[in-house]
Structures are given as structure tokens and as C-alpha cells.
Design a protein around this motif. Sequence first.
Motif, PDB file in Angstrom:
ATOM      1  N   ILE A   6      25.604 -37.644 -37.009  1.00 42.30           N
ATOM      2  CA  ILE A   6      24.633 -38.686 -36.650  1.00 42.30           C
ATOM      3  C   ILE A   6      23.570 -38.052 -35.740  1.00 42.30           C
ATOM      4  CG2 ILE A   6      24.328 -41.017 -35.728  1.00 42.30           C
ATOM      5  CD1 ILE A   6      26.568 -40.876 -37.881  1.00 42.30           C
ATOM      6  N   ALA A   7      22.342 -37.969 -36.224  1.00 40.34           N
ATOM      7  CA  ALA A   7      21.242 -37.490 -35.374  1.00 40.34           C
ATOM      8  C   ALA A   7      20.971 -38.589 -34.348  1.00 40.34           C
ATOM      9  CB  ALA A   7      20.004 -37.233 -36.220  1.00 40.34           C
ATOM     10  N   THR A   8      21.225 -38.288 -33.068  1.00 32.30           N
ATOM     11  CA  THR A   8      21.245 -39.338 -32.041  1.00 32.30           C
ATOM     12  C   THR A   8      20.128 -39.120 -31.026  1.00 32.30           C
ATOM     13  OG1 THR A   8      23.640 -39.328 -32.301  1.00 32.30           O
ATOM     14  CG2 THR A   8      22.767 -40.493 -30.380  1.00 32.30           C
ATOM     15  N   ILE A   9      19.264 -40.124 -30.909  1.00 37.39           N
ATOM     16  CA  ILE A   9      18.117 -40.013 -29.994  1.00 37.39           C
ATOM     17  C   ILE A   9      18.234 -41.118 -28.938  1.00 37.39           C
ATOM     18  CG2 ILE A   9      15.585 -40.011 -29.835  1.00 37.39           C
ATOM     19  CD1 ILE A   9      15.540 -39.359 -32.848  1.00 37.39           C
ATOM     20  N   PRO A  10      18.711 -40.782 -27.728  1.00 41.57           N
ATOM     21  CA  PRO A  10      18.791 -41.834 -26.701  1.00 41.57           C
ATOM     22  C   PRO A  10      17.411 -42.365 -26.326  1.00 41.57           C
ATOM     23  CG  PRO A  10      20.146 -39.937 -26.131  1.00 41.57           C
ATOM     24  CD  PRO A  10      19.296 -39.516 -27.291  1.00 41.57           C
ATOM     25  N   GLY A  11      16.408 -41.482 -26.199  1.00 40.52           N
ATOM     26  CA  GLY A  11      15.024 -41.918 -25.949  1.00 40.52           C
ATOM     27  C   GLY A  11      14.743 -42.246 -24.504  1.00 40.52           C
ATOM     28  N   ASP A  12      14.098 -43.389 -24.268  1.00 46.43           N
ATOM     29  CA  ASP A  12      13.550 -43.723 -22.944  1.00 46.43           C
ATOM     30  C   ASP A  12      14.155 -45.008 -22.384  1.00 46.43           C
ATOM     31  OD1 ASP A  12      11.505 -41.632 -22.954  1.00 46.43           O
ATOM     32  OD2 ASP A  12      10.640 -42.778 -24.616  1.00 46.43           O
ATOM     33  N   GLY A  46      10.815 -38.706 -27.400  1.00 44.28           N
ATOM     34  CA  GLY A  46      10.331 -39.913 -26.732  1.00 44.28           C
ATOM     35  C   GLY A  46       9.261 -39.625 -25.698  1.00 44.28           C
ATOM     36  N   ALA A  47       8.995 -40.657 -24.880  1.00 47.19           N
ATOM     37  CA  ALA A  47       7.887 -40.574 -23.928  1.00 47.19           C
ATOM     38  C   ALA A  47       8.191 -39.621 -22.763  1.00 47.19           C
ATOM     39  CB  ALA A  47       7.575 -41.972 -23.402  1.00 47.19           C
ATOM     40  N   GLU A  48       9.417 -39.715 -22.245  1.00 50.44           N
ATOM     41  CA  GLU A  48       9.771 -38.841 -21.124  1.00 50.44           C
ATOM     42  C   GLU A  48       9.708 -37.378 -21.589  1.00 50.44           C
ATOM     43  OE1 GLU A  48      13.456 -40.067 -19.231  1.00 50.44           O
ATOM     44  OE2 GLU A  48      13.577 -38.096 -18.272  1.00 50.44           O
ATOM     45  N   TYR A  49      10.229 -37.123 -22.780  1.00 46.68           N
ATOM     46  CA  TYR A  49      10.205 -35.756 -23.320  1.00 46.68           C
ATOM     47  C   TYR A  49       8.751 -35.302 -23.495  1.00 46.68           C
ATOM     48  CZ  TYR A  49      11.167 -31.692 -26.171  1.00 46.68           C
ATOM     49  OH  TYR A  49      11.203 -30.395 -26.631  1.00 46.68           O
ATOM     50  N   TYR A  50       7.907 -36.205 -23.995  1.00 44.14           N
ATOM     51  CA  TYR A  50       6.485 -35.880 -24.220  1.00 44.14           C
ATOM     52  C   TYR A  50       5.792 -35.549 -22.899  1.00 44.14           C
ATOM     53  CZ  TYR A  50       1.629 -36.501 -25.821  1.00 44.14           C
ATOM     54  OH  TYR A  50       0.300 -36.314 -26.123  1.00 44.14           O
ATOM     55  N   SER A  51       6.110 -36.322 -21.856  1.00 45.83           N
ATOM     56  CA  SER A  51       5.411 -36.096 -20.577  1.00 45.83           C
ATOM     57  C   SER A  51       5.766 -34.720 -19.990  1.00 45.83           C
ATOM     58  CB  SER A  51       5.714 -37.210 -19.571  1.00 45.83           C
ATOM     59  OG  SER A  51       7.073 -37.165 -19.233  1.00 45.83           O
TER      60      SER A  51
END
Length: 373
Positions: A6-12, A46-51
Motif C-alpha cells: 500500500i503506497a501510503t501518504i500521511p500528508g499534512d 504534500g504541502a509540508e514536504y513542498y515547503s
Amino acid sequence: MQNFTIATIPGDGIGKDIIKSAIELVDLSSEIIGGFKCEWEMIDAGAEYYSKNGTDVEPQGEDRINEADSIFLGAIGLPSVRYEDGTEICPHLRFREMFSLYAGVRPVKAYPNITNRLSNKLSSKIDLVILRESTEGLFYTAAVHNRCPVDNNDEVQDIMRITRNTTEKLHDFAFKLARQRKKKGKLGKVTCVDKANVFRSQAFFRKIFDERKTNFQDIQSDHCYVDAMALNLIRNPWEYDVMVMENMFGDILSDLGGGLVGGMGMASCAEIGDNHGLFQPAHGSAPDIMGQDKANPLATILSSTLMLDYLADKNNCSNAAKSSKLIETAIEVGFQKNKLRPMEFGGDMGTQAITKELMDLLKDTNVQKEALN
Ligand code: ATP
């Protein structure tokens, strides 16, 4: 033993906490049922990763997603982090396009003891699915930036794109879903929700619906204009089963649906294409309550049950379907016995308390019997 990656993306925002709850429950239920296991392959996005990194998904993340058995996502986006064009970080909209996730499945089901927004007693019987096309419609220009460039300051247009290829698959998906639901004792009816009296694209959407329904004679069907459907969802939602519609109409009506049965914390979602499936709650990252243990994890947990059903169907794994049923039954019993009281509905239970209660319910042999008999 069947193993699923399962490709799992917790995100923001609340994404990280709610996804952890769902993983704990899926792992426990697969241990109880046996025969299969989910391997959670974590992907930063996600956004935190992008920042921090200037890209919205980690390197090779999309390749790993492509190869996985399914994609599981918490929530993505923070209002304070934006792409250069001013819009919020949204790699998941790109995934819909990349993996052709045309069928957005959004169940709307009433559970006992959740504050009812409608006074009619029949509202306890609400159990429908909004099927939202998710790659074209009025989101066609939104999904990929600059597809419709703004080249002057006087006028901007977006496009309502309806293609035969996607629409045929979408309507077939709706009828097959209604057939599966009918087998489970539900209504087994498909309503085409459109605005065919005004837009040519919508008349085309309805025309294809009428063509495809001839292949599903065992399933009832009807049509409803989207404005009338907004009224009917308040007036008599218990009379509907599967409702199929273009992207923007589905976006709006699924929030209305979430509101009917409590709030967005109950709104689960599956996005399914021919070769991939992505599962996530229908709500966003709720930055106003992040890090406070206040989020309702049930939308994400219910999304994990949709994922287990998808894995079961795709891989002929009946144990994954049983595992899904066990989690669903634990939620149903939890609400019936007033053991689940999310803060979202004025209760006293945050993310961790709800997760712990559900773990106990999964281990309860009476719940197991009810789910598996
Ligand atoms: P998006 O556009 O990404 O869907 P949004 O701006 O519409 O996001 P959400 O993040 O979905 O907004 O949040 C809307 C409201 O619902 C917020 O007040 C938020 O706290 C609440 N909310 C959303 N999800 C949950 C949840 N799981 N539990 C409790 N409250 C929630």
C-alpha cells in the motif's frame, strides 16, 4: 498468505494522525481474520514536504505509487503553502489524472446516535453512494494547471469536458456498484444526476447513461437534474441508492451528503480507475484542529474498508473482504451502543480514544460473530 503493498501518504495537518489510526485497525483486523497482510510503504508528499523541498512528492514517489496494489492517503494541503500560481498544493489531483481514477465513490450512510440533521425519522435509513467522475467535467482545467491559460484580464473560461470513453466506464461502474449493493440487500438503483436541459455536455452524459443502462436490465434507473437533487437530498435522501454525476456536481453534493450524516469526519472516499485505486477521507487536512487529538478518524477508517473491498475484488481475496466487514461492523456496533462519541459531534472522544475503542470492539467475539456470520 497474500501480501499487498500500500503506497501510503500521511500528508499534512490531521492526515498523519488519522492515517495512523486506520493502519492500526486494518493491521489488527487482518491479524484476526488471517490470510493476508498489508505492507505500508510510506511516501512523503504534500504541502509540508513542498515547503521544505520545493516539490510536492518525494523523488521516485510516483513510480512507487504506480507499482503499489493501492494508494492510501491521509490529507494534503495547508492554506499557508502555495504553488507559484497561488493555488494550494494538490499532487493528489494530479494522481487522479496520471492513474485515470475516474470513479470517485463517496458513500453517505447514517449511523445510530449521531446527531441527525434532518427531523424525519426515515433519515436513519440514509445509505447511498455519490459516484463522482473525477478526471474531467468542470474540473478538467483545474486538475492540470495552465491547461486553460488566462491570457487577458477581462475574461476567463473553464471547460466542462465529457468524453464518451470515460463516461461509458463511469456509468458501467455505477450499474455494477448498484448490482453489488442489491446483493447486500440495498435498493439497487442508479440515478443519473445532470443538467441535461441546459448544457450539451450534460445532454451527452445523459445520452450515454441511457445507452449503457440497457445492459443492466436488473437494475432500476432514473434521472434527476442536479438542482432538484440538491432539494431531494434534504427532502427524501433515503429513497436514493447510487447517484452518478460529473466532477463538480459530485464535489458539491458530496459535501452536502457528508453534512446529512454528521459531518466531514464521516465522509469516506475511493477513487478508482482501471488499474489503480486511491483511498482517502473526503475532507481536507483541517489545520484548525491539527496536533490536538480532536480529529475524527472515522472517514479515513471507512476509506480503509473501501480499500480492503477493492483489494478483495481485484485479487480474489475473500479474507480482505471479511476484514472490511469486521471493521464496518465494529463501527456500527460502536455507534449503536454509544461507545463512539467523536468530538466533531460534541462528544468527548478524540482520535486516539476512538481508535482504542474500535480496537477493543474488533477483539470482541460478539462483534466478530455478527460480522462474519
Ligand atoms: P479541502 O479543500 O482540502 O477539502 P477544506 O478547506 O474544505 O479542505 P477541511 O480541511 O475539510 O476543509 O475542513 C473543513 C472543516 O471541517 C474544518 O473546520 C475542520 O476542522 C472540519 N473537519 C474536517 N475534517 C475533520 C475531521 N476528520 N474531524 C473533525 N473535524 C473535521
